[in-house]
Design a protein around this motif. Structure first.
Motif, PDB file in Angstrom:
ATOM      1  N   LEU A  47      14.761   0.941 -11.994  1.00 56.32           N
ATOM      2  CA  LEU A  47      14.146  -0.371 -12.235  1.00 56.32           C
ATOM      3  C   LEU A  47      12.646  -0.279 -12.496  1.00 56.32           C
ATOM      4  O   LEU A  47      12.008  -1.302 -12.781  1.00 56.32           O
ATOM      5  N   ASN A  48      12.092   0.928 -12.386  1.00 58.44           N
ATOM      6  CA  ASN A  48      10.671   1.171 -12.675  1.00 58.44           C
ATOM      7  C   ASN A  48       9.723   0.332 -11.819  1.00 58.44           C
ATOM      8  O   ASN A  48       8.671  -0.113 -12.287  1.00 58.44           O
ATOM      9  N   PHE A  49      10.077   0.123 -10.571  1.00 60.98           N
ATOM     10  CA  PHE A  49       9.192  -0.577  -9.642  1.00 60.98           C
ATOM     11  C   PHE A  49       8.069   0.366  -9.220  1.00 60.98           C
ATOM     12  O   PHE A  49       8.255   1.583  -9.158  1.00 60.98           O
ATOM     13  N   THR A  50       6.903  -0.197  -8.915  1.00 63.14           N
ATOM     14  CA  THR A  50       5.812   0.603  -8.373  1.00 63.14           C
ATOM     15  C   THR A  50       6.070   0.847  -6.881  1.00 63.14           C
ATOM     16  O   THR A  50       6.890   0.161  -6.269  1.00 63.14           O
ATOM     17  N   LEU A  51       5.342   1.806  -6.308  1.00 58.81           N
ATOM     18  CA  LEU A  51       5.499   2.081  -4.873  1.00 58.81           C
ATOM     19  C   LEU A  51       5.099   0.870  -4.037  1.00 58.81           C
ATOM     20  O   LEU A  51       5.697   0.608  -2.990  1.00 58.81           O
ATOM     21  N   ALA A  52       4.084   0.135  -4.496  1.00 53.91           N
ATOM     22  CA  ALA A  52       3.668  -1.075  -3.786  1.00 53.91           C
ATOM     23  C   ALA A  52       4.795  -2.101  -3.770  1.00 53.91           C
ATOM     24  O   ALA A  52       5.057  -2.764  -2.752  1.00 53.91           O
ATOM     25  N   GLU A  53       5.492  -2.226  -4.901  1.00 52.72           N
ATOM     26  CA  GLU A  53       6.613  -3.169  -4.981  1.00 52.72           C
ATOM     27  C   GLU A  53       7.770  -2.719  -4.093  1.00 52.72           C
ATOM     28  O   GLU A  53       8.430  -3.545  -3.452  1.00 52.72           O
ATOM     29  N   VAL A  54       8.003  -1.400  -4.048  1.00 54.48           N
ATOM     30  CA  VAL A  54       9.050  -0.874  -3.155  1.00 54.48           C
ATOM     31  C   VAL A  54       8.716  -1.204  -1.705  1.00 54.48           C
ATOM     32  O   VAL A  54       9.595  -1.561  -0.912  1.00 54.48           O
ATOM     33  N   GLY A  55       7.427  -1.118  -1.364  1.00 56.63           N
ATOM     34  CA  GLY A  55       6.992  -1.473  -0.015  1.00 56.63           C
ATOM     35  C   GLY A  55       7.323  -2.917   0.324  1.00 56.63           C
ATOM     36  O   GLY A  55       7.792  -3.219   1.431  1.00 56.63           O
ATOM     37  N   TRP A  56       7.127  -3.829  -0.631  1.00 57.92           N
ATOM     38  CA  TRP A  56       7.455  -5.242  -0.402  1.00 57.92           C
ATOM     39  C   TRP A  56       8.960  -5.441  -0.288  1.00 57.92           C
ATOM     40  O   TRP A  56       9.430  -6.288   0.489  1.00 57.92           O
ATOM     41  N   VAL A  57       9.726  -4.676  -1.052  1.00 58.80           N
ATOM     42  CA  VAL A  57      11.188  -4.760  -0.951  1.00 58.80           C
ATOM     43  C   VAL A  57      11.631  -4.359   0.455  1.00 58.80           C
ATOM     44  O   VAL A  57      12.486  -5.007   1.073  1.00 58.80           O
ATOM     45  N   MET A  58      11.033  -3.283   0.996  1.00 56.35           N
ATOM     46  CA  MET A  58      11.387  -2.835   2.347  1.00 56.35           C
ATOM     47  C   MET A  58      10.958  -3.843   3.407  1.00 56.35           C
ATOM     48  O   MET A  58      11.617  -3.997   4.441  1.00 56.35           O
ATOM     49  N   SER A  59       9.859  -4.559   3.146  1.00 50.66           N
ATOM     50  CA  SER A  59       9.444  -5.621   4.068  1.00 50.66           C
ATOM     51  C   SER A  59      10.467  -6.757   4.051  1.00 50.66           C
ATOM     52  O   SER A  59      10.795  -7.324   5.105  1.00 50.66           O
ATOM     53  N   ALA A  60      10.956  -7.092   2.854  1.00 48.00           N
ATOM     54  CA  ALA A  60      11.999  -8.122   2.739  1.00 48.00           C
ATOM     55  C   ALA A  60      13.267  -7.664   3.448  1.00 48.00           C
ATOM     56  O   ALA A  60      13.960  -8.462   4.102  1.00 48.00           O
ATOM     57  N   PHE A  61      13.554  -6.372   3.348  1.00 46.56           N
ATOM     58  CA  PHE A  61      14.693  -5.756   4.039  1.00 46.56           C
ATOM     59  C   PHE A  61      14.570  -5.968   5.555  1.00 46.56           C
ATOM     60  O   PHE A  61      15.499  -6.437   6.228  1.00 46.56           O
ATOM     61  N   GLY A  62      13.403  -5.637   6.096  1.00 50.59           N
ATOM     62  CA  GLY A  62      13.192  -5.754   7.542  1.00 50.59           C
ATOM     63  C   GLY A  62      13.188  -7.189   8.019  1.00 50.59           C
ATOM     64  O   GLY A  62      13.763  -7.510   9.066  1.00 50.59           O
ATOM     65  N   LEU A  63      12.566  -8.076   7.247  1.00 47.81           N
ATOM     66  CA  LEU A  63      12.517  -9.490   7.634  1.00 47.81           C
ATOM     67  C   LEU A  63      13.911 -10.102   7.632  1.00 47.81           C
ATOM     68  O   LEU A  63      14.272 -10.869   8.536  1.00 47.81           O
TER      69      LEU A  63
END
Length: 403
Positions: A47-63
């Motif tokens: 999906l060509n996400f940046t590492l910063a975007e992956v970090g936000w995805v993982m935050s959404a995962f945890g929340l």
């Protein structure tokens, strides 16, 4: 050798058939969540996400995990663990299949957030079911069996997932994840119908105590959140330490991490059975497990010898084998005082919070101060964790509270 094998098999005796079925369902479900270990690779490569975007995805995962655990506890107390488990597993299956069709950053964040809400509703319900289907004297070993299933699932899942990616595609992971959840639901309906299953520990509390007003339980939750933050470093910062400082290859790192799963599979059940028959209290054993885990970080700063990595892994593994089963058993025992779903939801939330902050905090510390300082800070957090559990032990003793 035969006597040793027989003694190992005997540690599993006395557990109800329903607990064994729960373990199998958990194994299928956890082996099926093979998307998770490859999520960051999928997001950056496909999906060509940046590492910063992956970090936000993982935050959404945890929340999503936090909200799902809380909601699962509420629903368990209202409609029962069986309905929550069935609906959570089945819906998660279809949601995983649909996740592959979300290709934008915002839609994927929303998708993983919703999936984790639905998926983690299962956890508090499963713990309440485990409590119901276990005799009081078997609860710690029942939890240990579920942990074995989880570890086997997490060991098999990534291996199968890598094969699926190589032979099919990342899309195949989502299909397999979804289908295994649906299969686990079918098995659950077949073997754990509450009208037919044997409930071995029915707790009827006409005046349930709110978990939110239980001071001892809040002390316990704070200690477990800290323990989770420390423990999770072995799945984020520690592999980087192996590679960057000790120049281990991915294969060698995999073997070292695999050592953890192997020792848990071979030693945890006999160890727990032996400890159950000692004079030590659950908080006392949790303190011992936390001490060993703290030592696993501190020994790394003592020498540059590569063998210290194995010593650290063994200390952490033994600490984990003691701390997790007895903390889980403590939470289930404590839950008898009130709404069991509410208690078990807060217990699972404590580890969801650890996921939100643990990985990110560890990586930020390594980036800013280096590995040696990070291990010292983790040791300090561990000492606070140990202090909280010791305070919990004194508090329970002062109030003559055995739970």
């Amino acid at each position: 050798m035969k006597t040793l094998f027989n003694n190992y098999i005997n540690t599993f005796k006395g557990l109800s058939s329903e607990v064994w079925w729960l373990a199998l369902i958990t194994l299928i479900n956890r082996a099926g969540t093979m998307v998770i270990p490859f999520l960051s690779l999928y997001l950056t490569k496909d999906l060509n996400f940046t590492l910063a975007e992956v970090g936000w995805v993982m935050s959404a995962f945890g929340l999503g995990s936090v909200i799902g655990s809380w909601l699962g506890g509420k629903l368990t107390d209202r409609i029962g663990y069986y309905k929550v488990m069935v609906r959570s597993l089945l819906t998660t299956g279809f949601l995983f299949i649909g996740l592959q069709y979300l290709n934008t950053f915002s839609s994927f964040c929303l998708g993983i957030f919703v999936i984790m809400i639905v998926a983690d509703m299962f956890r508090p319900a499963m713990f309440v079911a485990l409590s119901a289907y276990s005799k009081p004297e078997n609860k710690t070993r029942s939890v240990t069996l579920i942990r074995l299933a989880i570890n086997l699932g997490f060991s098999a899942g990534p291996a199968v997932g890598g094969l699926i990616i190589t032979t099919i595609s990342y899309g195949g992971l989502f299909w397999v994840d979804g289908i295994t959840c649906i299969l686990a639901t079918i098995l659950l309906i077949k073997v754990l119908n509450p009208k037919k299953a044997r409930t071995l520990d029915t707790v009827i509390n006409k005046n349930p105590q709110s978990a939110y007003k239980d001071k001892a339980f809040w002390i316990f939750l704070a200690s477990m959140t800290l323990f989770g933050i420390i423990f999770l470093q072995y799945f984020s910062t520690m592999p980087l330490y192996y590679k960057d400082i000790h120049s281990l290859s991915e294969f060698e790192i995999g073997l070292l991490l695999g050592l953890n799963g192997f020792f848990i599979f071979v030693l945890e059940m006999p160890l727990i059975k032996w400890l159950e028959h000692t004079k030590y209290t659950k908080p006392g054993l949790m303190i011992f497990g936390a001490i060993l885990t703290v030592l696993s970080f501190l020994v790394l700063n003592m020498t540059s010898w590569v063998g210290v990595l194995i010593i650290g892994m063994l200390l952490m593994t033994i600490g984990e084998m003691i701390a997790f089963p007895f903390s889980n058993a403590f939470a289930m025992q404590r839950a008898k005082k009130g709404n069991q779903g509410e208690y078990m939801a807060l217990y699972t939330i404590s580890f969801s919070i650890s996921h939100i902050f643990g990985h990110n905090a560890g990586l930020q510390l390594v980036d800013s101060y280096g590995f040696n300082t990070t291990w010292l800070i983790m040791g300090l957090l561990g000492l606070i964790c140990i202090g909280l559990i010791f305070y919990l032990k004194l508090y329970l003793k002062a109030n003559k509270d055995l739970a």
